[in-house]
Design an enzyme around this catalytic site. Sequence first.
Site, PDB file in Angstrom:
ATOM      1  N   LYS A   1      -2.482  -4.471  33.204  1.00 36.96           N
ATOM      2  CA  LYS A   1      -2.781  -2.905  32.750  1.00 36.96           C
ATOM      3  C   LYS A   1      -2.188  -2.119  33.862  1.00 36.96           C
ATOM      4  O   LYS A   1      -1.612  -2.189  34.725  1.00 36.96           O
ATOM      5  CB  LYS A   1      -4.254  -2.888  32.409  1.00 36.96           C
ATOM      6  CG  LYS A   1      -4.987  -3.220  33.530  1.00 36.96           C
ATOM      7  CD  LYS A   1      -6.496  -3.198  33.319  1.00 36.96           C
ATOM      8  CE  LYS A   1      -7.206  -3.612  34.670  1.00 36.96           C
ATOM      9  NZ  LYS A   1      -8.384  -3.372  34.635  1.00 36.96           N
TER      10      LYS A   1
ATOM     11  N   HIS B   1      -4.729   1.416  19.036  1.00 33.40           N
ATOM     12  CA  HIS B   1      -3.910   0.176  19.545  1.00 33.40           C
ATOM     13  C   HIS B   1      -2.797   0.165  18.591  1.00 33.40           C
ATOM     14  O   HIS B   1      -2.637   0.563  17.685  1.00 33.40           O
ATOM     15  CB  HIS B   1      -4.938  -0.909  18.587  1.00 33.40           C
ATOM     16  CG  HIS B   1      -6.600  -0.985  19.345  1.00 33.40           C
ATOM     17  ND1 HIS B   1      -7.479  -0.239  18.907  1.00 33.40           N
ATOM     18  CD2 HIS B   1      -6.742  -1.500  20.582  1.00 33.40           C
ATOM     19  CE1 HIS B   1      -8.437  -0.405  19.846  1.00 33.40           C
ATOM     20  NE2 HIS B   1      -8.147  -1.247  20.612  1.00 33.40           N
TER      21      HIS B   1
ATOM     22  N   HIS C   1      -3.980  -1.630  23.964  1.00 32.42           N
ATOM     23  CA  HIS C   1      -5.140  -0.787  23.993  1.00 32.42           C
ATOM     24  C   HIS C   1      -4.654   0.298  24.948  1.00 32.42           C
ATOM     25  O   HIS C   1      -4.194   0.363  26.044  1.00 32.42           O
ATOM     26  CB  HIS C   1      -6.482  -1.342  24.487  1.00 32.42           C
ATOM     27  CG  HIS C   1      -6.809  -2.549  24.015  1.00 32.42           C
ATOM     28  ND1 HIS C   1      -7.725  -3.091  23.440  1.00 32.42           N
ATOM     29  CD2 HIS C   1      -6.045  -3.837  24.336  1.00 32.42           C
ATOM     30  CE1 HIS C   1      -7.961  -4.251  23.066  1.00 32.42           C
ATOM     31  NE2 HIS C   1      -6.729  -4.816  23.625  1.00 32.42           N
TER      32      HIS C   1
ATOM     33  N   ASP D   1      -9.383   6.361  21.261  1.00 39.76           N
ATOM     34  CA  ASP D   1      -8.794   5.055  21.178  1.00 39.76           C
ATOM     35  C   ASP D   1      -7.507   4.935  20.268  1.00 39.76           C
ATOM     36  O   ASP D   1      -7.582   5.686  19.369  1.00 39.76           O
ATOM     37  CB  ASP D   1      -9.890   3.989  20.540  1.00 39.76           C
ATOM     38  CG  ASP D   1      -9.917   2.640  21.216  1.00 39.76           C
ATOM     39  OD1 ASP D   1      -9.033   2.633  22.092  1.00 39.76           O
ATOM     40  OD2 ASP D   1     -10.929   1.832  20.937  1.00 39.76           O
TER      41      ASP D   1
ATOM     42  N   GLN E   1     -14.496   6.900  22.147  1.00 39.09           N
ATOM     43  CA  GLN E   1     -13.245   6.602  22.712  1.00 39.09           C
ATOM     44  C   GLN E   1     -12.195   7.441  22.000  1.00 39.09           C
ATOM     45  O   GLN E   1     -12.055   7.370  20.775  1.00 39.09           O
ATOM     46  CB  GLN E   1     -12.978   5.245  22.756  1.00 39.09           C
ATOM     47  CG  GLN E   1     -14.077   4.509  23.569  1.00 39.09           C
ATOM     48  CD  GLN E   1     -13.775   3.032  23.628  1.00 39.09           C
ATOM     49  OE1 GLN E   1     -13.583   2.349  22.576  1.00 39.09           O
ATOM     50  NE2 GLN E   1     -13.520   2.524  24.867  1.00 39.09           N
TER      51      GLN E   1
ATOM     52  N   CYS F   1     -11.418  -2.286  19.041  1.00 44.98           N
ATOM     53  CA  CYS F   1     -10.463  -2.992  18.782  1.00 44.98           C
ATOM     54  C   CYS F   1     -10.565  -4.242  17.588  1.00 44.98           C
ATOM     55  O   CYS F   1      -9.717  -4.304  17.127  1.00 44.98           O
ATOM     56  CB  CYS F   1     -10.166  -3.885  20.121  1.00 44.98           C
ATOM     57  SG  CYS F   1     -10.803  -3.313  21.370  1.00 44.98           S
TER      58      CYS F   1
ATOM     59  N   ARG G   1     -22.953   0.843  23.589  1.00 44.21           N
ATOM     60  CA  ARG G   1     -23.221  -0.344  24.832  1.00 44.21           C
ATOM     61  C   ARG G   1     -24.493   0.076  25.424  1.00 44.21           C
ATOM     62  O   ARG G   1     -24.821   1.157  25.976  1.00 44.21           O
ATOM     63  CB  ARG G   1     -21.986  -0.231  25.547  1.00 44.21           C
ATOM     64  CG  ARG G   1     -20.585  -0.567  25.081  1.00 44.21           C
ATOM     65  CD  ARG G   1     -19.580  -0.671  26.038  1.00 44.21           C
ATOM     66  NE  ARG G   1     -18.169  -0.711  25.382  1.00 44.21           N
ATOM     67  CZ  ARG G   1     -17.321  -0.390  25.946  1.00 44.21           C
ATOM     68  NH1 ARG G   1     -17.029  -0.121  27.126  1.00 44.21           N
ATOM     69  NH2 ARG G   1     -15.999  -0.305  25.052  1.00 44.21           N
TER      70      ARG G   1
END
Length: 647
Positions: free
Chosen positions: A470, A386, A516, A384, A382, A335, A364
């Site tokens: 969310k 945005h 997200h 991912d 991910q 992000c 991580r």
Amino acid sequence: MLKITLPDGSIREYEGAVTPLQVAQSISDGLARNTISAIVNGKQTEVETTITEDSTVQLLTWNDDMGKKAFWHSSAHLLAQAIMEFYPNAKLTIGPAIANGFYYDVDFGGEPLSEKDFEKLEKKILENAKKNSTFNLREVSKAEALKEYADNPFKTELIENLPDGEITFVTHDNFTDLCRGGHIPSTGIVKAVKILNAAGAYWRGDEKNPQLTRVYGISFPKQKELAEYLEKLEEAKRRDHRKLGKELGIFAFSEKVGAGLPLWLPKGAALRKKLENFLSEAQKKQGYEFVISPHIGAKELYVTSGHWDKYGADSFQPIKTPNEGEEFLLKPMNCPHHCEIYKAQQWSYKDLPKRYAEFGTVYRYEQSGELHGLTRVRGFTQDDAHLFCTPDQLLQEFEKVIDLVLYVFGSLGFADFTAQISLRDPDNREKYIGSDENWEKAENAIVTAAKAKGLKTVTEYGEAAFYGPKLDFMVKDALGRSWQLGTIQVDYNLPERFDLWYNGNDNEKHRPVMIHRAPFGSMERFIAILIENTAGDFPLWLSPEQFTILPISEKYADYAKKVSQLLENHDICGLIDDRNEKTGKKIRDAELKKLPFMLIVGENEESNGTISVRRRGEGDLGEMSVDAFITYFKQQAKPDFELGGNQ
Ligand SMILES: [Zn+2]
Ligand SMILES: [Zn+2]
């Protein structure tokens, strides 16, 4: 008159004090027979607990999760009783119900428990259960409780942390334990039990504490249900992605590379690429743009985003450079990078929404004990994206993201799912960032979009992140296990922290709202679940090996290669089985390996420029030209699901 409100909102009136069992009896005999526990004013109680004031009551049967909880909690008492009969010197600690069954943590004091002891425990539990004892709760003073457990330091510690006046003992048969209640009416309904495992566990989960033995068990009201459960467990073992992933040549781990860092083997990489292409195509149709960001970022980036404060200490430590004081972090999230991508240009309201997508790899630091195959790793990618939009565009964007998630789930065979809507805690609004007006807009957008798309939803108040509400998707797999997959999250925090803005039609600067979203969650986790859900038998369009060419003798090896190349040119991938074996055996082997198409080539085929096609599970499809096969294959090898709301 005493008023009892049931979950459907209906109210029943009684002359005086009443028990949940009597409430059940007043509804029907059948319900009374099946009621094994109850929730009275939010607290789980026994069916015989007396209710003396107006209350809400939920009656629980074995079919309710909380009913199973009472059943398994009570079974843990039976396990503890049996353990104390065989091991009188053992010290009991805690024994809760869990998602599937129950456990008891026990200090056996140097007498190890092994698998061969399980059967005698199971027998003893059922023998005791047959006595059909009730569970009797009584309040005890702290002093009395401490005296009772004077030689058990674990229970002593538990009791010391309880307020005097709130300590209760429960007795069934000849056995008493420290417990706050929530039992089934009597032990007789426990008809089947299995001790599943005994493993080391630290007292209170802290490795500085003494090690105990955690004895896992599960119990059922019917023998048949236990048999079905054990069958499901076996099937889950057969489908374990760590086992199948290895057998199918999808991924590997290497100690040299490092724990929790998966290596994708060619077939796994091919599978993953297909999934990425599939999602990329759908994203393109929805107006996403693809971006690429580096695997590291300056520490300052994550100080700005807040990730450093929140996760820095527990994650990979900063990477130093020869320049004094210069520090970089392995990217824990995409992000912040995408915020800077947004910021690289100026935007007017007419340009929004911007939808930036990236298969972004993040790192991580998971504790080594937490690592598990592809589902818990230290480096993962991910799917991912945005989205940056105006508050008024939220609803439309949410609907489109839901369409995308439904398309992904539908195409990949996950038909059974629920969506959890996580909203603010209405009584504690000051802990959330962002204006009330924007929160209301976002919450309404989620609720409205979920409804418009016909999702099966549950709403949880107080489960929103501090930066936005969310929507999470919980998926059930072929074995009925629940997984959290896709997530969609509104964010008012990062646009603030990164000072993102757009020019409104009033010519003023405005903050965009950020969304997200990741339909798969991560490629690693999703593929793990996909392997277990399909048992490795992937849909044709995803299969990393779609055909095997079987030349009937080595004379046709060159023609086999030519056919293979023609197919590869159309992104149809497979292999050539040129072993010196009979064609019949090769066909059987190919069926066993779950290869979808077997293409047999011999003299006829070579001179006609054709192939003889067999499909697994369907048999002979006859001789056809390579072109005809390619056309047929392409019809078959696509997800039979439509992306709703295409632009
Ligand atoms: Zn209990
Ligand atoms: Zn994000």
